[in-house]
Design a protein around this motif. Structure first.
Motif, PDB file in Angstrom:
ATOM      1  N   THR A 191       7.176 -89.886   5.932  1.00 43.77           N
ATOM      2  CA  THR A 191       8.158 -90.492   6.854  1.00 43.77           C
ATOM      3  C   THR A 191       8.414 -89.597   8.057  1.00 43.77           C
ATOM      4  O   THR A 191       9.376 -89.815   8.807  1.00 43.77           O
ATOM      5  CB  THR A 191       9.494 -90.761   6.130  1.00 43.77           C
ATOM      6  N   PHE A 195      12.995 -88.968   5.827  1.00 42.51           N
ATOM      7  CA  PHE A 195      13.517 -89.003   4.455  1.00 42.51           C
ATOM      8  C   PHE A 195      14.010 -87.605   4.081  1.00 42.51           C
ATOM      9  O   PHE A 195      13.311 -86.615   4.291  1.00 42.51           O
ATOM     10  CB  PHE A 195      12.416 -89.445   3.488  1.00 42.51           C
ATOM     11  N   TYR A 200      17.042 -85.432  -2.096  1.00 39.70           N
ATOM     12  CA  TYR A 200      16.492 -86.299  -3.139  1.00 39.70           C
ATOM     13  C   TYR A 200      16.094 -85.474  -4.361  1.00 39.70           C
ATOM     14  O   TYR A 200      16.470 -85.804  -5.491  1.00 39.70           O
ATOM     15  CB  TYR A 200      15.276 -87.060  -2.602  1.00 39.70           C
TER      16      TYR A 200
END
Length: 213
Positions: A191, A195, A200
């Motif tokens: 990305t 991202f 994450y």
């Protein structure tokens, strides 16, 4: 592919490249004689000892291979021609399930940690929504949305060569994310940094505990 490399385009060319695979009096029959069209008692023991299976399907969107795992016994042998697999929570892409609805053909490859032999099962699948059956697969009160019912076409063991060559179960070859990219890192790459891969990866262990079933 148009990279100019020589390739095999016919079955005859394929058999010329692997002459020992041709069936005949000069070829060992083992690779074919080991195939059964039902699940034998010993094959059932193997399947029910497996906590991990790779499911292969194909449909309008193309082929798909998907890992599935649970405590050993999650692959339930209903009878000599039927295996049941609960569909646990995943990424909600439904690739395998779409293919099953569209096509029905399925291949299963069962693994057992520490065992280099695998078990292959090919057949036809459908998605069962019967409530009592789904409830029989509940874990921590979580009921799978569907159960994959596989009708056996053929079953056979796969020789251990691939797992031996790869040293799959040898802990000396185990790696960590210090050398292997994390999901967050891969997502950030594809990305172009949009991202947040760091967040994450940091939050995923907690997220997985909440969503594993």
């Amino acid at each position: 592919m148009t990279n100019g490399l020589s390739h095999i385009a016919t079955i005859e060319q394929l058999e010329d490249a692997y002459p020992k695979t041709r069936r005949g009096p000069e070829v060992p029959t083992g690779p074919w004689d080991k195939v059964t069209t039902v699940i034998t008692p010993l094959q059932q023991r193997f399947i029910e000892a497996s906590p991990f299976v790779v499911i292969s399907t194909t449909g309008a969107s193309g082929p798909d291979s998907s890992p599935r795992g649970d405590p050993a016994g999650f692959a339930r042998v209903l009878d000599e021609t039927t295996v049941l697999l609960p569909d646990r929570r995943g990424n909600n892409r439904l690739d395998s399930l779409r293919n099953i609805v569209e096509n029905g053909g399925i291949g299963l490859l069962f693994f057992i940690p520490g065992i280099n032999v695998t078990m292959r099962l090919n057949g036809a699948a459908r998605l069962v929504t019967d409530v009592p059956l789904r409830e029989s697969f509940a874990v921590s009160g979580k009921v799978p949305a569907t159960v994959i019912e596989v009708t056996v076409g053929e079953v056979y063991t796969q020789c251990p060569k691939a797992l031996v060559r790869s040293r799959l179960w040898d802990s000396k070859g185990f790696q960590t994310h210090e050398t292997v990219p994390t999901v967050g890192e891969v997502m950030a790459e594809i990305t172009n940094g949009e991202f947040d891969g760091v967040s994450y990866d940091a939050n995923y262990p907690k997220h997985m505990k909440k969503t594993i079933y």
